[in-house]
Design a protein around this motif. Structure first.
Motif, short mmCIF file in Angstrom:
data_model
loop_
_atom_site.label_atom_id
_atom_site.label_comp_id
_atom_site.label_asym_id
_atom_site.label_seq_id
_atom_site.Cartn_x
_atom_site.Cartn_y
_atom_site.Cartn_z
N THR A 221 0.15 82.11 -72.00
CA THR A 221 1.21 81.85 -71.02
C THR A 221 2.24 82.97 -70.94
O THR A 221 3.20 82.88 -70.19
N ASP A 222 2.04 84.03 -71.71
CA ASP A 222 3.05 85.08 -71.84
C ASP A 222 2.36 86.45 -71.78
O ASP A 222 1.36 86.67 -72.46
N PHE A 237 -9.03 87.93 -70.53
CA PHE A 237 -8.07 86.85 -70.81
C PHE A 237 -8.26 85.76 -69.77
O PHE A 237 -7.87 85.92 -68.61
N LEU A 238 -8.90 84.66 -70.18
CA LEU A 238 -9.18 83.59 -69.23
C LEU A 238 -7.97 82.64 -69.18
O LEU A 238 -7.62 82.03 -70.18
N HIS A 242 -2.10 77.58 -66.79
CA HIS A 242 -0.76 78.17 -66.64
C HIS A 242 -0.43 78.42 -65.18
O HIS A 242 0.71 78.25 -64.75
N PHE A 243 -1.44 78.83 -64.39
CA PHE A 243 -1.22 79.07 -62.97
C PHE A 243 -1.40 77.78 -62.16
O PHE A 243 -0.60 77.48 -61.27
N ALA A 252 2.42 82.07 -58.57
CA ALA A 252 2.58 82.15 -60.03
C ALA A 252 1.75 83.31 -60.58
O ALA A 252 2.21 84.05 -61.46
N PHE A 253 0.54 83.48 -60.07
CA PHE A 253 -0.30 84.58 -60.53
C PHE A 253 0.28 85.92 -60.10
O PHE A 253 0.28 86.88 -60.90
N GLU A 254 0.78 86.00 -58.89
CA GLU A 254 1.37 87.25 -58.41
C GLU A 254 2.50 87.70 -59.33
O GLU A 254 2.59 88.88 -59.73
N ARG A 255 3.38 86.77 -59.71
CA ARG A 255 4.50 87.10 -60.59
C ARG A 255 4.00 87.54 -61.97
O ARG A 255 4.47 88.53 -62.53
N PHE A 256 3.05 86.79 -62.52
CA PHE A 256 2.53 87.06 -63.86
C PHE A 256 1.84 88.43 -63.89
O PHE A 256 2.06 89.23 -64.80
#
Length: 267
Positions: A221-222, A237-238, A242-243, A252-256
């Motif tokens: 998650t980080d 990394f699967l 989290h998304f 959420a994925f775009e930010r991560f």
């Protein structure tokens, strides 16, 4: 094998037997997608323009119930691809994870990156089916397969130009890593208790054969954890829950992914 996993596997055997009567192997081999050239997840995981993340589309799970059943597979997987995912993981199990074969077909229609068919493979029919619906990689779960089954299923996959991700959770299961396994995934989620501990990946990393690509699964998650995992030798990394638990998994994925790329650039 845990009760829930044994239940899933028993159900899967029934489900596959039914599908085999409805769609013969010869029919699968005549499918348009059966003859497409597959993409290499191993290559995409280390591509400099990609994040190493295998981003998952999952509506629900046995441990969490409904995670997100309000979003469309093409919207989410398209964003995963657009913002740098190295691959997609698409659940095709219906009863326990809310997925379907059609989800993977829809993801394939708009994405030109590797797709992992995430399911419980118990029969070679499912591997042929994976090729016919546009998958590039299959998942084999050490917890519910014998060493001999892993070796045979992996060979069948290779014969079809599919890559193989073998999921393990303990050092004992490393004995099931066969010659034709391409990637070894450490599931940080214990399938008997469903508890998650990312340290499992760090513990098992040195024990995974050097010629296998390492993938960390679950509980990530980080972005700092990814950086630490990279240093431990992981290329993949699967990440899914989290998304998917966000109202907009695509955002959420775009930010991560943006945070991760910024952190990596500063190293």
């Amino acid at each position: 094998m845990s009760n829930i996993l044994a239940e899933i596997v028993a159900q899967k055997h029934k489900e596959v037997a039914e599908r085999q009567t409805n769609r013969l192997v010869q029919d699968l081999e005549r499918a348009t997608l059966f003859n497409r050239k597959t993409l290499s997840l191993k290559s995409f995981l280390v591509a400099p323009t990609r994040t190493g993340i295998i981003a998952e589309f999952k509506r629900k799970s046995p441990s969490k119930g409904i995670i997100n059943d309000m979003v469309k597979v093409q919207t989410v997987t398209g964003a995963y691809n657009r913002f740098g995912a190295s691959g997609l993981s698409v659940l095709t199990d219906g009863p326990y994870f809310g997925g379907s074969i059609d989800d993977l077909i829809q993801a394939r229609e708009i994405n030109n990156i590797p797709i992992l068919r995430k399911d419980f493979i118990v029969d070679e029919y499912q591997i042929i089916e994976a090729k016919a619906i546009g998958a590039d990689v299959i998942l084999l779960i050490a917890e519910c397969l014998t060493k001999e089954q892993v070796a045979q299923f992996a060979k069948t996959a290779h014969d079809l130009d599919l890559e193989v991700l073998l999921e393990i959770h303990s050092a004992e299961q490393l004995d099931k890593v066969a010659k034709d396994v391409d990637l070894v995934g450490v599931n940080n989620r214990d399938l008997t208790t469903f508890t998650v501990d990312v340290n499992r990946s760090f513990e098992l990393a040195p024990l995974i054969p050097a010629d296998k690509v390492k993938v960390a699964e679950s509980g990530i998650t980080d972005v700092n954890v990814i950086i630490s995992l990279k240093k431990a030798g992981f290329d993949g990394f699967l990440i899914g829950e989290h998304f998917m638990k966000q109202s907009s998994p695509d955002k959420a994925f775009e930010r991560f992914a943006g945070d991760l790329q910024h952190q990596l650039a500063s190293l």
